[in-house]
Design an enzyme around this catalytic site. Structure first.
Site, PDB file in Angstrom:
ATOM      1  N   ASN A   1       0.806  -1.235   0.000  1.00 10.17           N
ATOM      2  CA  ASN A   1       0.000   0.000   0.000  1.00 10.17           C
ATOM      3  C   ASN A   1       0.830   1.271   0.000  1.00 10.17           C
ATOM      4  O   ASN A   1       0.325   2.339  -0.345  1.00 10.17           O
ATOM      5  CB  ASN A   1      -0.959   0.007   1.195  1.00 10.17           C
TER       6      ASN A   1
ATOM      7  N   SER B   1     -11.199  -5.664   0.610  1.00 13.02           N
ATOM      8  CA  SER B   1     -11.921  -4.621   1.350  1.00 13.02           C
ATOM      9  C   SER B   1     -12.739  -3.777   0.372  1.00 13.02           C
ATOM     10  O   SER B   1     -12.266  -3.457  -0.723  1.00 13.02           O
ATOM     11  CB  SER B   1     -10.905  -3.747   2.082  1.00 13.02           C
TER      12      SER B   1
ATOM     13  N   THR C   1     -26.070 -10.576  12.101  1.00 19.14           N
ATOM     14  CA  THR C   1     -26.979 -10.299  10.982  1.00 19.14           C
ATOM     15  C   THR C   1     -26.217  -9.585   9.870  1.00 19.14           C
ATOM     16  O   THR C   1     -25.504  -8.607  10.131  1.00 19.14           O
ATOM     17  CB  THR C   1     -28.180  -9.465  11.471  1.00 19.14           C
TER      18      THR C   1
ATOM     19  N   CYS D   1      -2.795   4.994   7.040  1.00 20.74           N
ATOM     20  CA  CYS D   1      -3.261   4.027   8.040  1.00 20.74           C
ATOM     21  C   CYS D   1      -2.449   4.115   9.315  1.00 20.74           C
ATOM     22  O   CYS D   1      -2.826   3.570  10.331  1.00 20.74           O
ATOM     23  CB  CYS D   1      -3.159   2.610   7.493  1.00 20.74           C
TER      24      CYS D   1
HETATM   25  N1  PLP Z   1      -4.309  -4.122   3.986  1.00 21.84           N
HETATM   26  C1  PLP Z   1      -3.852  -3.194   3.165  1.00 21.84           C
HETATM   27  C2  PLP Z   1      -2.745  -3.521   2.220  1.00 21.84           C
HETATM   28  C3  PLP Z   1      -4.396  -1.898   3.187  1.00 21.84           C
HETATM   29  O1  PLP Z   1      -3.918  -0.952   2.359  1.00 21.84           O
HETATM   30  C4  PLP Z   1      -5.443  -1.631   4.093  1.00 21.84           C
HETATM   31  C5  PLP Z   1      -6.008  -0.269   4.196  1.00 21.84           C
HETATM   32  O2  PLP Z   1      -5.366   0.717   3.874  1.00 21.84           O
HETATM   33  C6  PLP Z   1      -5.901  -2.666   4.917  1.00 21.84           C
HETATM   34  C7  PLP Z   1      -5.313  -3.905   4.842  1.00 21.84           C
HETATM   35  C8  PLP Z   1      -6.998  -2.450   5.887  1.00 21.84           C
HETATM   36  O3  PLP Z   1      -8.237  -2.472   5.229  1.00 21.84           O
HETATM   37  P1  PLP Z   1      -9.511  -1.817   5.942  1.00 21.84           P
HETATM   38  O4  PLP Z   1      -9.307  -0.336   5.916  1.00 21.84           O
HETATM   39  O5  PLP Z   1     -10.667  -2.280   5.109  1.00 21.84           O
HETATM   40  O6  PLP Z   1      -9.549  -2.368   7.313  1.00 21.84           O
END
Ligand code: PLP
Length: 379
Positions: free
Chosen positions: A150, A200, A238, A324
């Protein structure tokens, strides 16, 4: 003008996805588990949505279980994968460049008695199969390697890694976090050979709050949430039918235009690099980043955090490091041993199907301005 170049953090919800969610909330809102025709209709729609997402992923509907997000899918895969193989040992292999959803879970599992090997990236952000081979042990229970990073956009050699692991010992489970890969780079879980794979919704123009875990047919992964027995008893609760309807609507659209979107994003990437080389020649690329939508850049010696804040004030949304991690220094760049000036100056631009050339032009213009105003004495 607003220029949104942070699609790896999240993407805007498609109108069709929002409409599908509205219809599921305002019309087809009955509980799919109830026993009357309106509920049966909601259940039928849910299964049709699952089928469409599974088809786009390239798996059977029964192999796709809905979760609340990619993070949950990663947690489930790691924890229950390791539990399933508990008689074999307590050793896990992953990479030092995984998302926090995997890394933090591994760190927690270490506190609980697991041993984790973190494979280091090379200077480009790639992971060596030789290192993986050397890390495999008799007591290895699970390997987790992401498909697309990412922060860098590197595509990791998941297929080759999985083949290598399975040749060493078929019982070792292989998980891949494909959150950044789904509908961006072509793959199927079967083609990769993996047992478990996370996706996701909000990275593909669906709302936040919906994700999925591919569980290979025949794998007896223990349930993650126990309760009323939804999702074939694997994840009770649910079903969030509105989010699922939106996820499916977004996936149908993104799947249909995947090749064109990919070409569009590849063009934007080349265009961005060309524009930057003209207007801000000090910008350097970090890593190879084969994925079409992610471009990791650095202005060595500059403070990216300050640049990104000023860009934000002027309507340009990019991220310094990974969104993140809430501004914490990037573990990916640290693992790559990036020099301090390159690390400090690092930022990420990322695109999606709706990103325009005008947005890139505005970003480049604003970056050149911000650099000049903030750091007038630097070349
Ligand atoms: N894994 C990767 C490579 C991501 O880029 C992200 C979010 O940026 C996630 C997992 C986490 O996904 P979510 O935001 O749906 O929890």
């Amino acid at each position: 003008m607003v220029s949104y170049l942070d699609s790896a953090a999240t993407t805007g919800v498609l109108r069709e996805a929002a409409d599908a969610a509205c219809a599921a909330m305002l019309e087809g809102w009955h509980n799919p588990s109830s026993r009357y025709p309106a509920a049966a209709a909601a259940g039928k729609r849910l299964e049709a949505d699952r089928s469409d997402i599974a088809a786009a992923l390239g798996c059977r509907p029964a192999e796709l279980v809905f979760t609340s997000c990619g993070t949950e899918s990663d947690n489930w895969a790691l924890r229950m994968g390791a539990y399933l193989n508990r008689r074999k040992g307590r050793h896990i292999i992953t990479t030092a460049v995984e998302h926090a959803a995997v890394l933090e879970t591994c760190k927690q599992m270490e506190k609980e008695g697991f041993e984790v090997t973190y494979l280091p990236p090379d200077a480009e952000g790639n992971i060596s199969l030789k290192d993986l081979s050397a890390a495999l042990r008799e007591d290895t229970v699970l390997v987790s390697m992401m498909l697309v990073n990412n922060e860098l956009g590197t595509v990791l050699p998941v297929k080759e890694a999985c083949g290598l692991v399975k040749r060493f010992d078929r019982k070792i489970l292989f998980h891949t976090d494909a959150v950044q890969g789904f509908l961006k780079v072509p793959f199927t879980p079967k083609g990769l050979g993996v047992d478990l794979l996370s996706i996701s919704g909000h990275k593909v123009h669906a709302p936040k709050g919906i994700g999925g875990l591919y569980i290979r047919s025949g794998l007896n992964l223990p349930p993650w949430i126990t309760g009323g027995g939804q999702e074939r008893g694997l994840r009770s609760g649910t079903e969030p039918t509105a989010q699922i309807a939106a996820f499916a609507a977004a996936v149908r659209i993104c799947k249909a235009s995947m090749n064109a979107d990919r070409a569009h994003m590849e063009h934007l990437k080349t265009y961005t690099l060309q524009k930057l080389s003209e207007a801000v020649p000090a910008v350097e690329v970090i890593g190879k980043g084969e994925a079409p939508h992610i471009l990791a850049l650095t202005l060595p010696g500059y403070k990216a955090e300050v640049l990104v804040r000023v860009l934000g004030d002027n309507g340009v949304c990019v991220s310094a490091g990974s969104a993140c991690h809430r501004g914490k220094p990037s573990h990916v760049y640290a693992a790559m041993n990036l020099s301090k000036p390159r690390r400090d100056g690092a930022f990420r631009v990322s695109f999606d199907r709706s990103t325009t050339v005008e947005e890139i032009d505005y970003f480049v213009e604003q970056l050149a301005n911000a650099k000049q105003i903030l750091f007038p004495t630097m070349s």
